[in-house]
Motif scaffolding. Structure first.
Motif, mmCIF file in Angstrom:
data_model
loop_
_atom_site.group_PDB
_atom_site.id
_atom_site.type_symbol
_atom_site.label_atom_id
_atom_site.label_comp_id
_atom_site.label_asym_id
_atom_site.label_seq_id
_atom_site.Cartn_x
_atom_site.Cartn_y
_atom_site.Cartn_z
ATOM 1 N N HIS A 67 0.550 -0.904 -0.008
ATOM 2 C CA HIS A 67 0.466 -0.204 0.016
ATOM 3 C C HIS A 67 0.405 1.162 -0.372
ATOM 4 C CE1 HIS A 67 0.604 -0.570 4.217
ATOM 5 N NE2 HIS A 67 0.873 0.497 4.622
ATOM 6 N N ARG A 93 23.970 -5.735 11.192
ATOM 7 C CA ARG A 93 24.170 -4.952 11.594
ATOM 8 C C ARG A 93 23.350 -5.227 13.131
ATOM 9 N NH1 ARG A 93 24.784 0.161 9.076
ATOM 10 N NH2 ARG A 93 24.884 1.120 11.441
ATOM 11 N N SER A 95 20.872 -3.838 13.902
ATOM 12 C CA SER A 95 20.692 -2.418 13.905
ATOM 13 C C SER A 95 19.480 -1.537 13.590
ATOM 14 C CB SER A 95 21.650 -1.438 13.839
ATOM 15 O OG SER A 95 22.032 -0.155 13.862
ATOM 16 N N ARG A 96 19.284 -0.599 13.681
ATOM 17 C CA ARG A 96 17.719 -0.097 12.969
ATOM 18 C C ARG A 96 17.897 0.751 12.433
ATOM 19 N NH1 ARG A 96 13.968 1.895 17.452
ATOM 20 N NH2 ARG A 96 12.462 2.150 15.587
ATOM 21 N N PRO A 98 15.598 4.314 11.327
ATOM 22 C CA PRO A 98 14.472 4.949 11.326
ATOM 23 C C PRO A 98 14.069 5.549 9.736
ATOM 24 C CG PRO A 98 16.267 5.195 12.790
ATOM 25 C CD PRO A 98 17.138 4.783 11.963
ATOM 26 N N GLU A 99 12.571 5.703 10.109
ATOM 27 C CA GLU A 99 12.445 5.787 8.196
ATOM 28 C C GLU A 99 11.749 7.703 8.118
ATOM 29 O OE1 GLU A 99 12.401 4.179 4.949
ATOM 30 O OE2 GLU A 99 14.426 2.860 6.302
ATOM 31 N N PRO A 100 11.703 7.844 7.282
ATOM 32 C CA PRO A 100 11.191 9.315 7.142
ATOM 33 C C PRO A 100 9.634 9.010 7.043
ATOM 34 C CG PRO A 100 12.040 8.629 5.355
ATOM 35 C CD PRO A 100 12.363 7.601 5.587
ATOM 36 N N GLU A 101 8.422 9.830 7.508
ATOM 37 C CA GLU A 101 7.259 9.412 7.709
ATOM 38 C C GLU A 101 6.339 9.177 6.696
ATOM 39 O OE1 GLU A 101 6.185 13.258 10.730
ATOM 40 O OE2 GLU A 101 4.970 12.738 8.815
ATOM 41 N N ASP A 102 5.882 8.185 6.322
ATOM 42 C CA ASP A 102 5.002 7.617 5.370
ATOM 43 C C ASP A 102 3.933 8.525 4.758
ATOM 44 O OD1 ASP A 102 6.150 5.656 6.014
ATOM 45 O OD2 ASP A 102 4.219 4.013 7.444
ATOM 46 N N ARG A 177 1.870 16.387 -2.107
ATOM 47 C CA ARG A 177 1.094 17.282 -0.954
ATOM 48 C C ARG A 177 -0.608 18.053 -1.711
ATOM 49 N NH1 ARG A 177 3.996 15.486 3.649
ATOM 50 N NH2 ARG A 177 5.863 15.541 3.292
ATOM 51 N N GLU B 22 23.141 4.313 13.622
ATOM 52 C CA GLU B 22 21.537 3.867 14.031
ATOM 53 C C GLU B 22 21.402 5.871 14.378
ATOM 54 O OE1 GLU B 22 19.991 1.755 17.127
ATOM 55 O OE2 GLU B 22 17.532 2.867 16.637
ATOM 56 N N SER B 25 20.853 8.198 11.443
ATOM 57 C CA SER B 25 19.874 8.369 10.181
ATOM 58 C C SER B 25 19.067 8.778 10.863
ATOM 59 C CB SER B 25 19.785 6.365 10.271
ATOM 60 O OG SER B 25 21.019 5.794 9.925
ATOM 61 N N LEU B 26 18.593 9.112 12.098
ATOM 62 C CA LEU B 26 17.453 9.024 13.090
ATOM 63 C C LEU B 26 17.366 10.464 12.683
ATOM 64 C CD1 LEU B 26 15.038 8.912 15.057
ATOM 65 C CD2 LEU B 26 16.893 9.022 16.738
ATOM 66 N N ALA B 29 16.184 11.147 9.095
ATOM 67 C CA ALA B 29 15.075 10.691 8.450
ATOM 68 C C ALA B 29 14.257 11.598 8.984
ATOM 69 C CB ALA B 29 14.772 9.213 9.539
ATOM 70 N N SER B 33 11.495 13.809 6.340
ATOM 71 C CA SER B 33 10.319 14.240 7.065
ATOM 72 C C SER B 33 9.333 15.745 6.986
ATOM 73 C CB SER B 33 9.333 13.457 8.496
ATOM 74 O OG SER B 33 9.912 12.055 8.474
ATOM 75 N N ARG B 80 -0.284 -0.394 8.671
ATOM 76 C CA ARG B 80 0.229 0.341 9.048
ATOM 77 C C ARG B 80 0.348 0.787 9.993
ATOM 78 N NH1 ARG B 80 -2.571 3.074 4.471
ATOM 79 N NH2 ARG B 80 -4.072 1.740 3.749
ATOM 80 N N ARG B 81 0.858 1.785 10.211
ATOM 81 C CA ARG B 81 2.265 2.257 11.379
ATOM 82 C C ARG B 81 1.239 3.072 12.028
ATOM 83 N NH1 ARG B 81 8.359 4.630 10.930
ATOM 84 N NH2 ARG B 81 7.567 5.616 9.002
ATOM 85 N N GLU B 91 7.089 11.643 12.858
ATOM 86 C CA GLU B 91 7.428 10.042 13.167
ATOM 87 C C GLU B 91 8.770 9.758 13.935
ATOM 88 O OE1 GLU B 91 4.346 8.545 14.006
ATOM 89 O OE2 GLU B 91 3.548 10.375 13.823
ATOM 90 N N PRO B 92 9.509 9.694 13.253
ATOM 91 C CA PRO B 92 10.914 8.616 13.151
ATOM 92 C C PRO B 92 11.057 9.091 14.443
ATOM 93 C CG PRO B 92 11.182 10.069 11.346
ATOM 94 C CD PRO B 92 10.031 10.571 11.343
ATOM 95 N N ASP B 95 8.879 7.679 17.157
ATOM 96 C CA ASP B 95 8.357 6.574 17.955
ATOM 97 C C ASP B 95 10.225 6.265 18.622
ATOM 98 O OD1 ASP B 95 7.530 5.329 16.051
ATOM 99 O OD2 ASP B 95 9.017 4.867 14.190
ATOM 100 N N TYR B 96 11.285 7.112 18.923
ATOM 101 C CA TYR B 96 12.034 6.745 19.841
ATOM 102 C C TYR B 96 11.920 7.118 21.117
ATOM 103 C CZ TYR B 96 15.386 4.781 16.792
ATOM 104 O OH TYR B 96 16.002 3.738 15.582
#
Lengths: 181, 212
Positions: A67, A93, A95-96, A98-102, A177, B22, B25-26, B29, B33, B80-81, B91-92, B95-96
């Motif tokens: 989706h 790794r 590790s995580r 982090p991803e931008p907002e969907d 947007r 990480e 990346s935070l 990200a 956003s 879905r988040r 959001e990222p 999450d933390y």
């Protein structure tokens, strides 16, 4: 790979998974992309068994997250790459990332076929440009994307012509947007 | 919101390649956003990964691989988040924190400056910084790289002014004293891959204790 396979409309198959939960379309995507994800992960240092397991996870994630696929912003290969990369970070790794907002399409999906087609064209041009780079430069980019260089070892300038594909994605974002607001 | 300070190509390549610590990346990200320009640049970098994936030599999948995965698929609703952030907490970051900036448990660093460490892998550390309006953060240099993203308010240092959404990338050669603008407290998300180096005695003594 034959010319016929080259012209398979992967985006259409993934949209069919997204919109109709089409299992036959999923199987076609799996046959093409799962072996590439597995090859990519093995190049990144995963064992054959780990790469197999992760490639299966990546394809299952493709089903769950269909989706979020927007053909105006990414080719299927790009989108699969992002899932595979994240699985690699998690598996190798521990590790995580982090991803931008969907950015969802919202309740009424409006895929724009012309935009999706332009995106595919642009992706093709990028791949061609990548293939034309001097061997040394291309090897460095591959090492970076296979996770073989640290963030400090990555060059400030990769010499990749990313301006045009960026502009194309930016247009898609602007429209998205607009659509959301 | 007009963002004037963006992420470097080098960081975007590293983020796309998946090799950033990480904490970095935070920050990336969270900036993405807020900034469509960098979101598009980041997606362009991802397209390089897509092109490489397409070219990689395929590795044969296990015999029952497809059937195993098909058996795992459910026809149900997609995952879905559930959003938990707000305008100052993309959001990222939410999450933390586990919610918005309002629920952050701050730790005092003195002179009204507060921080809150966020849990990430140990390759770099991430923290939220709260700087009262008009207040300076002690003069410090860097042994490593430090990314500072403004979430609320603004700060100024010798290099420029940084407002909401702006990111400052500081390396070894930057020695600076960020000062929050008068009016509103400045809240930043900062990440570094080395301990900061303060130039006065007291912060240096408290440094190991506060993990900054």
């Amino acid at each position: 790979m034959t010319g016929e396979q080259n012209e398979t409309d992967w985006a259409a198959l993934l949209l069919s998974v997204r919109d109709s939960r089409d299992r036959a379309a999923f199987a076609s995507l799996f046959r093409h992309f799962a072996p590439r994800v597995k090859g990519f992960l093995m190049k990144s240092g995963a064992s054959e068994a780990l790469a197999e397991e992760c490639a299966q996870d990546v394809m299952a994630t493709l089903w769950q997250k269909a989706h979020l696929f927007d053909p105006a912003r990414a080719s299927v290969a790009t989108w699969v790459f992002t899932i595979a990369r994240n699985r690699r970070i998690d598996a190798l790794r521990k590790s995580r990332r982090p991803e931008p907002e969907d950015l969802d399409w919202g309740p009424e999906p409006e895929p724009d076929q012309a935009e999706a087609f332009e995106m595919q064209q642009e992706t093709g041009r990028l791949a061609a440009a990548l293939a034309c780079l001097p061997e040394k430069q291309r090897a460095l980019i591959e090492r970076a994307y296979f996770g073989d260089l640290s963030h400090r070892e990555i060059a400030a300038e990769t010499g990749l012509p990313l301006g045009t594909i960026k502009s194309r994605i930016r247009l898609a974002l602007d429209r998205l947007r607009h659509h959301m607001s | 919101m007009t963002i004037r300070h963006h992420i470097s190509d080098q960081l975007l390549t590293a983020y796309s390649a998946g090799v950033l610590p990480e904490a970095f990346s935070l920050v990336v990200a969270t900036h993405l956003s807020l900034c469509d320009e960098c979101r598009a640049r980041s997606a362009a970098h991802d397209a390089v990964g897509g092109a490489l994936l397409d070219e990689v030599a395929p590795a044969r999948m296990g015999e029952h691989s497809l059937a195993q995965v098909m058996a795992r698929l459910d026809g149900g609703a997609p995952i879905r988040r559930s959003p938990q952030g707000d305008i100052a907490t993309p959001e990222p970051l939410a999450d933390y924190i586990g919610g918005t900036l309002n629920i952050v448990k701050w730790q005092s660093l003195g002179m009204g400056v507060r921080q809150s460490i966020l849990p990430t892998d140990r390759l770099a550390s991430a923290r939220l910084l709260y700087i009262p309006a008009g207040q300076a953060v002690p003069d410090h240099g860097h042994r490593g790289m430090e990314l500072t993203l403004v979430l609320q308010g603004a700060f100024t240092d010798a290099t420029d002014r940084f407002g909401r959404g702006d990111i400052e990338i500081a390396t070894e050669d930057l020695q600076h004293t960020p000062v929050a603008e008068p009016g509103e407290a400045c809240i930043c998300l900062a990440a570094t891959d080395a301990p900061l180096r303060f130039n006065s005695l007291i912060p240096r003594l408290v440094q190991p204790f506060f993990r900054i």
